[in-house]
Scaffold this motif. Structure first.
Motif, PDB file in Angstrom:
ATOM      1  N   LEU A 182     -30.541  29.976  14.172  1.00 24.60           N
ATOM      2  CA  LEU A 182     -30.289  28.864  14.662  1.00 24.60           C
ATOM      3  C   LEU A 182     -28.669  28.666  15.355  1.00 24.60           C
ATOM      4  CD1 LEU A 182     -31.060  26.746  11.346  1.00 24.60           C
ATOM      5  CD2 LEU A 182     -32.347  26.523  13.795  1.00 24.60           C
ATOM      6  N   TYR A 183     -27.959  29.613  14.987  1.00 27.34           N
ATOM      7  CA  TYR A 183     -26.600  29.655  15.695  1.00 27.34           C
ATOM      8  C   TYR A 183     -26.754  30.090  16.968  1.00 27.34           C
ATOM      9  CZ  TYR A 183     -24.317  29.141  11.009  1.00 27.34           C
ATOM     10  OH  TYR A 183     -23.592  28.821   9.978  1.00 27.34           O
ATOM     11  N   PHE A 184     -27.777  30.511  17.669  1.00 28.11           N
ATOM     12  CA  PHE A 184     -27.914  31.298  18.810  1.00 28.11           C
ATOM     13  C   PHE A 184     -29.021  30.306  19.810  1.00 28.11           C
ATOM     14  CE2 PHE A 184     -27.377  34.950  15.970  1.00 28.11           C
ATOM     15  CZ  PHE A 184     -26.197  34.938  16.387  1.00 28.11           C
ATOM     16  N   ASP A 185     -28.667  30.220  21.061  1.00 27.10           N
ATOM     17  CA  ASP A 185     -29.574  29.496  21.783  1.00 27.10           C
ATOM     18  C   ASP A 185     -30.655  30.208  22.066  1.00 27.10           C
ATOM     19  OD1 ASP A 185     -30.554  28.002  23.858  1.00 27.10           O
ATOM     20  OD2 ASP A 185     -29.760  29.199  25.568  1.00 27.10           O
ATOM     21  N   GLN A 186     -31.850  29.451  21.776  1.00 29.70           N
ATOM     22  CA  GLN A 186     -33.185  30.030  22.165  1.00 29.70           C
ATOM     23  C   GLN A 186     -33.775  29.738  23.112  1.00 29.70           C
ATOM     24  OE1 GLN A 186     -34.231  32.000  19.150  1.00 29.70           O
ATOM     25  NE2 GLN A 186     -32.222  31.528  18.305  1.00 29.70           N
ATOM     26  N   GLY A 187     -33.247  29.131  24.008  1.00 29.15           N
ATOM     27  CA  GLY A 187     -33.680  29.306  25.566  1.00 29.15           C
ATOM     28  C   GLY A 187     -33.834  27.588  26.076  1.00 29.15           C
TER      29      GLY A 187
ATOM     30  N   SER B 216     -26.185  33.273  23.174  1.00 29.21           N
ATOM     31  CA  SER B 216     -27.293  33.941  22.455  1.00 29.21           C
ATOM     32  C   SER B 216     -27.070  34.880  21.400  1.00 29.21           C
ATOM     33  CB  SER B 216     -28.497  34.190  23.527  1.00 29.21           C
ATOM     34  OG  SER B 216     -27.974  35.178  24.239  1.00 29.21           O
ATOM     35  N   ASN B 217     -25.607  35.319  21.565  1.00 23.90           N
ATOM     36  CA  ASN B 217     -25.342  36.503  20.490  1.00 23.90           C
ATOM     37  C   ASN B 217     -23.851  36.292  20.339  1.00 23.90           C
ATOM     38  OD1 ASN B 217     -23.372  37.743  22.864  1.00 23.90           O
ATOM     39  ND2 ASN B 217     -25.542  37.958  23.852  1.00 23.90           N
ATOM     40  N   PRO B 218     -23.411  36.857  19.370  1.00 23.74           N
ATOM     41  CA  PRO B 218     -21.957  36.858  18.903  1.00 23.74           C
ATOM     42  C   PRO B 218     -20.898  37.006  19.946  1.00 23.74           C
ATOM     43  CG  PRO B 218     -23.248  38.065  17.112  1.00 23.74           C
ATOM     44  CD  PRO B 218     -24.093  38.081  18.441  1.00 23.74           C
ATOM     45  N   LYS B 219     -21.041  38.075  20.811  1.00 26.45           N
ATOM     46  CA  LYS B 219     -20.071  38.096  21.861  1.00 26.45           C
ATOM     47  C   LYS B 219     -20.115  36.813  22.731  1.00 26.45           C
ATOM     48  CE  LYS B 219     -18.850  40.944  25.745  1.00 26.45           C
ATOM     49  NZ  LYS B 219     -19.185  42.211  26.574  1.00 26.45           N
ATOM     50  N   GLU B 220     -20.956  36.164  22.946  1.00 22.67           N
ATOM     51  CA  GLU B 220     -20.738  35.084  23.779  1.00 22.67           C
ATOM     52  C   GLU B 220     -20.240  33.695  23.045  1.00 22.67           C
ATOM     53  OE1 GLU B 220     -24.732  34.402  25.319  1.00 22.67           O
ATOM     54  OE2 GLU B 220     -24.552  35.929  26.833  1.00 22.67           O
ATOM     55  N   ILE B 221     -20.526  33.736  21.805  1.00 22.23           N
ATOM     56  CA  ILE B 221     -19.824  32.837  20.903  1.00 22.23           C
ATOM     57  C   ILE B 221     -18.389  32.853  20.950  1.00 22.23           C
ATOM     58  CG2 ILE B 221     -19.764  31.883  18.555  1.00 22.23           C
ATOM     59  CD1 ILE B 221     -22.815  32.379  18.283  1.00 22.23           C
ATOM     60  N   ILE B 222     -17.952  34.203  20.771  1.00 22.38           N
ATOM     61  CA  ILE B 222     -16.564  34.587  20.585  1.00 22.38           C
ATOM     62  C   ILE B 222     -15.783  33.964  22.104  1.00 22.38           C
ATOM     63  CG2 ILE B 222     -14.999  36.637  20.480  1.00 22.38           C
ATOM     64  CD1 ILE B 222     -17.104  37.768  18.875  1.00 22.38           C
ATOM     65  N   GLU B 223     -16.595  34.199  23.022  1.00 21.12           N
ATOM     66  CA  GLU B 223     -16.056  33.843  24.383  1.00 21.12           C
ATOM     67  C   GLU B 223     -15.896  32.201  24.341  1.00 21.12           C
ATOM     68  OE1 GLU B 223     -18.682  35.589  27.120  1.00 21.12           O
ATOM     69  OE2 GLU B 223     -17.724  37.405  27.036  1.00 21.12           O
ATOM     70  N   GLU B 224     -16.649  31.624  23.975  1.00 16.61           N
ATOM     71  CA  GLU B 224     -16.824  30.173  23.966  1.00 16.61           C
ATOM     72  C   GLU B 224     -15.633  29.695  23.124  1.00 16.61           C
ATOM     73  OE1 GLU B 224     -21.183  28.470  24.453  1.00 16.61           O
ATOM     74  OE2 GLU B 224     -20.656  28.534  22.841  1.00 16.61           O
TER      75      GLU B 224
END
Length: 293
Positions: free
Chosen positions: A224-229, A251-259
């Motif tokens: 649920l923490y990641f975009d599913q599309g 859609s992954n931890p790296k992209e969440i960290i950037e946000e």
């Protein structure tokens, strides 16, 4: 050692200290990212085995994927998994989704009262039978006097008033003004009989720290923490009627960290999607004084 190593070492030290000092110890697992990181740290602290029962307060309104994730990891990791619930309030429809209470009142009944009465053994507990994969009534009703919690100081204002070892009275009530000093990693653990103690290994972690650690350790986190599309994901998880997803394609931890560091959420509160916080008006602090997580 980098700063994540230092945070990890401190958390593991606190977990081991709690295990050595408190006889009837439990760990709250909300299935969210913070308490899952805490669970991962416990597995490291005790060499792959978690010698502490995991307690989940099931409000009956959690997103189904959360319960599926809980039971999947409990089976895979051999966790001593227990849940408690305010069955009376649910049966009498005394909840916000039923239209019979405010969100804060609903939290008080399903979370605060559910937590207190599960921890003290007044209400039934249900323990996973690993042979069948089903939950059965737990015969052990002994109170948990030490409870490990995945709260972070930066998540919400009242949590910043906690200590690593934070005492409550025997009714789980929290006196914010009566907290022991903690200097130079010296923690008070010798509390009077009857004291209920909340232990917070992640207190000085930030939201970014959590995600960097998840990425480094490859920790399994509920999807649920990641975009599913569909261009949305959850940033903070709670009950489905009171938790909204945010617009995000991460859609992954790296992209969440950037946000979080430089992107759209760098100046937006983590719990902005939690509707009970909007209704709050000081209610969350009162709930936490009464035992809320």
């Amino acid at each position: 050692m980098d700063y994540l190593d230092n945070l990890e070492s401190q958390a593991i030290y606190i977990l081991r200290e709690a295990y050595s000092e408190f006889k009837n110890l439990s760990m709250l697992w909300s299935i969210g990212k913070d308490s899952t990181v805490m669970l991962w740290l416990a597995r490291k602290a005790f060499f792959g085995h978690v010698p502490i029962p995991l307690v989940h307060i099931d409000t009956n309104y959690k997103i189904p994927e959360m319960i599926e994730h809980r039971d999947k990891l409990a089976k895979e990791w051999g966790l001593d998994m227990i849940y408690g619930q305010n069955k009376e309030a649910l049966a009498n429809k005394e909840t916000f989704p039923d239209g019979n209470s405010t969100r804060i009142e609903c939290c008080q009944k399903l979370k605060t009262a559910g937590l207190k009465n599960t921890l003290n053994g007044n209400w039934p507990r249900y323990r996973m039978n690993h042979n069948t994969g089903k939950y059965e009534l737990d015969e052990n009703r002994e109170p948990y006097t030490g409870v490990i919690v995945g709260a972070r100081a930066d998540e919400e204002g009242t949590r910043s008033k906690e200590r690593y070892f934070s005492p409550r009275d025997n009714n789980n009530d929290w006196d914010i003004a009566d907290q022991p000093p903690e200097f130079w990693d010296q923690y008070k653990t010798d509390f009077a009989p009857g004291t209920h103690v909340r232990i917070h290994p992640l207190l000085d972690w930030t939201e970014v720290d959590i995600w960097k650690y998840i990425e480094r350790e490859n920790i399994p986190i509920v999807s649920l923490y990641f975009d599913q599309g569909d261009g949305t994901r959850y940033r903070s998880l709670g009950c489905q009627p009171c938790t909204n997803p945010v617009k995000s394609t991460a859609s992954n931890p790296k992209e969440i960290i950037e946000e979080l560091e430089t992107g759209k959420f760098s100046n937006i509160a983590e719990r902005a999607g939690r509707k009970q916080d909007e209704e709050d008006g000081g209610g969350l602090e009162e709930l936490r004084k009464e035992g809320y997580m």
